[in-house]
Structures are given as C-alpha cells and as structure tokens.
Design an enzyme around this catalytic site. Sequence first.
Site, PDB file in Angstrom:
ATOM      1  N   ASP A 245       0.733  -1.066  -0.031  1.00  0.00           N
ATOM      2  CA  ASP A 245       0.051   0.126   0.041  1.00  0.00           C
ATOM      3  C   ASP A 245       0.756   1.232   0.090  1.00  0.00           C
ATOM      4  O   ASP A 245       1.959   1.053   0.363  1.00  0.00           O
ATOM      5  CB  ASP A 245      -1.099  -0.107   1.202  1.00  0.00           C
ATOM      6  CG  ASP A 245      -2.246   0.601   0.946  1.00  0.00           C
ATOM      7  OD1 ASP A 245      -2.344   2.046   0.700  1.00  0.00           O
ATOM      8  OD2 ASP A 245      -3.309   0.181   0.913  1.00  0.00           O
TER       9      ASP A 245
ATOM     10  N   ASP B 189       3.452   1.423  -4.527  1.00  0.00           N
ATOM     11  CA  ASP B 189       2.574   2.276  -5.084  1.00  0.00           C
ATOM     12  C   ASP B 189       2.311   1.461  -6.516  1.00  0.00           C
ATOM     13  O   ASP B 189       3.390   1.440  -7.295  1.00  0.00           O
ATOM     14  CB  ASP B 189       3.337   3.796  -5.502  1.00  0.00           C
ATOM     15  CG  ASP B 189       2.313   4.662  -6.312  1.00  0.00           C
ATOM     16  OD1 ASP B 189       1.498   4.249  -6.794  1.00  0.00           O
ATOM     17  OD2 ASP B 189       2.769   5.937  -6.438  1.00  0.00           O
ATOM     18  N   VAL B 190       1.227   1.154  -6.596  1.00  0.00           N
ATOM     19  CA  VAL B 190       0.824   0.375  -7.802  1.00  0.00           C
ATOM     20  C   VAL B 190       1.177   0.853  -9.379  1.00  0.00           C
ATOM     21  O   VAL B 190       1.238   0.265 -10.319  1.00  0.00           O
ATOM     22  CB  VAL B 190      -0.549  -0.226  -7.787  1.00  0.00           C
ATOM     23  CG1 VAL B 190      -0.816  -0.995  -6.712  1.00  0.00           C
ATOM     24  CG2 VAL B 190      -1.534   0.963  -8.043  1.00  0.00           C
TER      25      VAL B 190
ATOM     26  N   TYR C  32     -14.731   6.430 -13.061  1.00  0.00           N
ATOM     27  CA  TYR C  32     -14.490   5.209 -12.283  1.00  0.00           C
ATOM     28  C   TYR C  32     -14.957   4.104 -13.182  1.00  0.00           C
ATOM     29  O   TYR C  32     -14.388   2.970 -13.387  1.00  0.00           O
ATOM     30  CB  TYR C  32     -15.068   5.249 -11.013  1.00  0.00           C
ATOM     31  CG  TYR C  32     -15.021   4.100 -10.087  1.00  0.00           C
ATOM     32  CD1 TYR C  32     -13.798   3.839  -9.127  1.00  0.00           C
ATOM     33  CD2 TYR C  32     -16.123   3.253  -9.940  1.00  0.00           C
ATOM     34  CE1 TYR C  32     -13.896   2.867  -8.439  1.00  0.00           C
ATOM     35  CE2 TYR C  32     -15.954   2.268  -9.196  1.00  0.00           C
ATOM     36  CZ  TYR C  32     -15.009   1.747  -8.181  1.00  0.00           C
ATOM     37  OH  TYR C  32     -14.756   0.974  -7.549  1.00  0.00           O
TER      38      TYR C  32
HETATM   39  N1  LIG Z   1     -16.014   0.129  -1.276  1.00  0.00           N
HETATM   40  C1  LIG Z   1     -16.757  -0.152  -2.409  1.00  0.00           C
HETATM   41  O1  LIG Z   1     -17.749   0.264  -2.533  1.00  0.00           O
HETATM   42  C2  LIG Z   1     -16.252  -0.954  -3.797  1.00  0.00           C
HETATM   43  C3  LIG Z   1     -17.220  -1.287  -4.646  1.00  0.00           C
HETATM   44  C4  LIG Z   1     -16.803  -2.123  -5.711  1.00  0.00           C
HETATM   45  C5  LIG Z   1     -15.394  -2.107  -5.924  1.00  0.00           C
HETATM   46  N2  LIG Z   1     -14.555  -1.813  -5.194  1.00  0.00           N
HETATM   47  C6  LIG Z   1     -13.084  -1.817  -5.401  1.00  0.00           C
HETATM   48  O2  LIG Z   1     -12.564  -2.633  -4.267  1.00  0.00           O
HETATM   49  C7  LIG Z   1     -11.020  -2.264  -4.120  1.00  0.00           C
HETATM   50  C8  LIG Z   1     -10.925  -1.763  -2.760  1.00  0.00           C
HETATM   51  O3  LIG Z   1     -11.506  -0.564  -2.332  1.00  0.00           O
HETATM   52  P1  LIG Z   1     -12.088  -0.426  -0.806  1.00  0.00           P
HETATM   53  O4  LIG Z   1     -13.507  -0.037  -0.704  1.00  0.00           O
HETATM   54  O5  LIG Z   1     -11.481  -1.207   0.360  1.00  0.00           O
HETATM   55  O6  LIG Z   1     -11.293   1.038  -0.849  1.00  0.00           O
HETATM   56  P2  LIG Z   1     -10.310   1.881   0.181  1.00  0.00           P
HETATM   57  O7  LIG Z   1     -10.374   3.337  -0.247  1.00  0.00           O
HETATM   58  O8  LIG Z   1     -10.783   1.459   1.756  1.00  0.00           O
HETATM   59  O9  LIG Z   1      -9.099   0.840  -0.117  1.00  0.00           O
HETATM   60  C9  LIG Z   1      -8.233   0.995  -1.101  1.00  0.00           C
HETATM   61  C10 LIG Z   1      -6.629   0.983  -0.911  1.00  0.00           C
HETATM   62  O10 LIG Z   1      -5.992   1.403  -1.952  1.00  0.00           O
HETATM   63  C11 LIG Z   1      -4.833   2.136  -1.401  1.00  0.00           C
HETATM   64  N3  LIG Z   1      -4.367   2.727  -2.525  1.00  0.00           N
HETATM   65  C12 LIG Z   1      -4.782   3.652  -3.329  1.00  0.00           C
HETATM   66  N4  LIG Z   1      -4.112   4.227  -4.277  1.00  0.00           N
HETATM   67  C13 LIG Z   1      -2.955   3.447  -4.358  1.00  0.00           C
HETATM   68  C14 LIG Z   1      -1.555   3.317  -5.022  1.00  0.00           C
HETATM   69  N5  LIG Z   1      -1.243   4.185  -5.897  1.00  0.00           N
HETATM   70  N6  LIG Z   1      -0.974   2.183  -4.730  1.00  0.00           N
HETATM   71  C15 LIG Z   1      -1.129   1.287  -3.776  1.00  0.00           C
HETATM   72  N7  LIG Z   1      -2.368   1.557  -3.112  1.00  0.00           N
HETATM   73  C16 LIG Z   1      -3.136   2.514  -3.367  1.00  0.00           C
HETATM   74  C17 LIG Z   1      -5.538   2.961  -0.571  1.00  0.00           C
HETATM   75  O11 LIG Z   1      -4.394   3.591   0.152  1.00  0.00           O
HETATM   76  C18 LIG Z   1      -6.366   2.098   0.066  1.00  0.00           C
HETATM   77  O12 LIG Z   1      -5.660   1.356   1.238  1.00  0.00           O
HETATM   78  C19 LIG Z   1     -10.724  -0.885  -5.129  1.00  0.00           C
HETATM   79  O13 LIG Z   1     -10.335  -1.411  -6.353  1.00  0.00           O
HETATM   80  C20 LIG Z   1     -12.273  -0.644  -5.401  1.00  0.00           C
HETATM   81  O14 LIG Z   1     -12.445  -0.086  -6.673  1.00  0.00           O
HETATM   82  C21 LIG Z   1     -14.963  -1.133  -3.868  1.00  0.00           C
END
Ligand SMILES: NC(=O)c1ccc[n+]([C@@H]2O[C@H](COP(=O)([O-])OP(=O)(O)OC[C@H]3O[C@@H](n4cnc5c(N)ncnc54)[C@H](O)[C@@H]3O)[C@@H](O)[C@H]2O)c1
Length: 264
Positions: free
Chosen positions: A37, A60-61, A157
């Site tokens: 992360d 950082d991805v 998105y």
């Molecule tokens: N929460 C929802 O409603 C939802 C719905 C559909 C899909 N998703 C997907 O699920 C995944 C996880 O989402 P979440 O809800 O846990 O969100 P979140 O924001 O709680 O977690 C996302 C994580 O990704 C990390 N991140 C962001 N940019 C980064 C980078 N450049 N390099 C490495 N890490 C990075 C953030 O620091 C965070 O820890 C995401 O891909 C999101 O699009 C979430």
Amino acid sequence: MNRLDGKVALISGAARGIGGETARLMVEAGAKVAIGDVLDERGRETARGLGDAAIYLHLDVTGEEDWNAAVAATVGRFGKLDILVNNAGLFLGKDIEAATLAEWQRLCAVNLTGVFLGTKLALPALREAAQQSPYGSAIVNLASTAGLVGSTQDPLYSMTKGGVTLFTKSAALEFARKNYRIRVNSMHPGTIDTDMGDQVLVTRARNLGTNDVEVARRQVIDRLPIGRMGTPTDIAKGIVFLASDDAAFMTGAGLVIDGGITAQ
Ligand SMILES: NC(=O)c1ccc[n+]([C@@H]2O[C@H](COP(=O)([O-])OP(=O)(O)OC[C@H]3O[C@@H](n4cnc5c(N)ncnc54)[C@H](O)[C@@H]3O)[C@@H](O)[C@H]2O)c1
C-alpha cells in the site's frame, strides 16, 4: 473448503478496507500474506495485527520499481508467490463535465496501469509457483458492479472498472493459451462499507443536492434486494474463494457480490 494452507499472496491496497480484510481472512485460511500500500503507517499496523504470517511493503501500484521490489520482497520472505490480488483502487466521484484530465489520468494510473503492471511483473513468480502446485496460481482483480453496468455517480471510475473486467478475461485467455496454469478472475462488489464506500455516499448526497449522507445511505439500502450495504468480509470471502483451489475450474470469470443490485 477455501483453505489456503501453504499459499503465499501479495495484495495491493491492503492497508485497510476490502484488501485489509482479505489479508486477514487469507491468513486465517492458512496463507502467508504481503500487504502492499502507499499508506505506510496503516499498512504496518494491519500487518502487525496478523503476526508472523504477514508483512507490509510500500507499494505504489503505478510504478514498475515498486512492483519489482514488492514481488522480490514477498518471495524473499515467504519463498514464492501463488496469489496476486490487484485490489488497490481510487474512486473519483465527479461527473463528466466536472472531471479534469489530470484526475482521469490519476484514476487510470491506479485502476488500470496498476492492474496491468501487477499482472505483468508478478507473472514470473506466479508461473514458477504454478509449476509446483496441483491447481496452479491465481490472480484476482477488484473490478466493481460499475465495471458491469453504468455508474450513476462516477462515469470515469466505471470506465476503468469496465477495463479491469475485460482485461481479466483477456489475461485468463492469454495465460491459458500459453499453458501458464494461472487462473485470472474478477470480483465485482456493490456498495461496500469502507472509506471508498463513504466516498460513494458523499458523492450521492451531493448529487441529490442535499449533502445529507444518511439520506443517501438510506436510499442505497432501500434499493438493495438484500436490504443492507455490503461489508469488507462479504467481499473478502469471495476473494479467498477465487484465490483458492476450490475455484480450480474458474478462469476469465467475474464473481458478483452486490446484495442483488445488478439483478434488477
Ligand atoms: N467500497 C466499495 O463500495 C467498492 C465497490 C466496488 C469495488 N471496489 C473496489 O475494491 C477495491 C478496494 O476498495 P475499498 O473499498 O477497500 O477502498 P479503500 O479506499 O478503503 O482502500 C483502497 C486501498 O487502496 C490503496 N491505494 C490507493 N492508491 C494506491 C496506489 N497508488 N498504490 C497502492 N495502493 C493504493 C489505498 O491507500 C487504500 O488502502 C478497489 O479497487 C475498489 O475500486 C470497492
């Protein structure tokens, strides 16, 4: 069922939210887990909570060097890499007229480039582990219901998650054609209670013109056939399944865990 004994996983964006819960359930299922992360403090804390079975890596991805270092550190610590979860993601929450080019490029860098780089740069380690494993290795990509149908809150998105949906299928086909024994599947969550989930509700409240997040939450729940928002555990259970040998006959597929929202 869904056991991951002896498996090693690297999960991007796992300091918190769905990724953090996936790390916890994977460790519970017997795996060793590397948490990548950009939220270093939160990530270290998450890894500490999981004991010796987990490590935290700054990842950082969007950067090749970070991916190479993360894969090397995972293999260095745990000996191999069986599972990659491309989970890191960003939500923008702006409509087409309001979004800027810079915001679009940032969204692409994390949601699309991050998935491409992770898949490409973890591939040699995943291939190597696949040779030693009866059912091969696995990649799980976090797409979204917004990668299956249009989004009312975030068209950009949705465009990136649509890309993840089809990249998953193409990667599955490429690796099958090359006989790499790496399954690739996508996960499609609905609205889940995480920091990103909160961002979705804030956007909805703004678009309603009230800025009342509780009204927005009620509206989301009222439209959900199951009658509640999803939890990170709801999604992490599905990711563990896709990563496990129980999903040995699944590749190029998407698992929808959305409380029924896309069924209507
Ligand atoms: N929460 C929802 O409603 C939802 C719905 C559909 C899909 N998703 C997907 O699920 C995944 C996880 O989402 P979440 O809800 O846990 O969100 P979140 O924001 O709680 O977690 C996302 C994580 O990704 C990390 N991140 C962001 N940019 C980064 C980078 N450049 N390099 C490495 N890490 C990075 C953030 O620091 C965070 O820890 C995401 O891909 C999101 O699009 C979430």
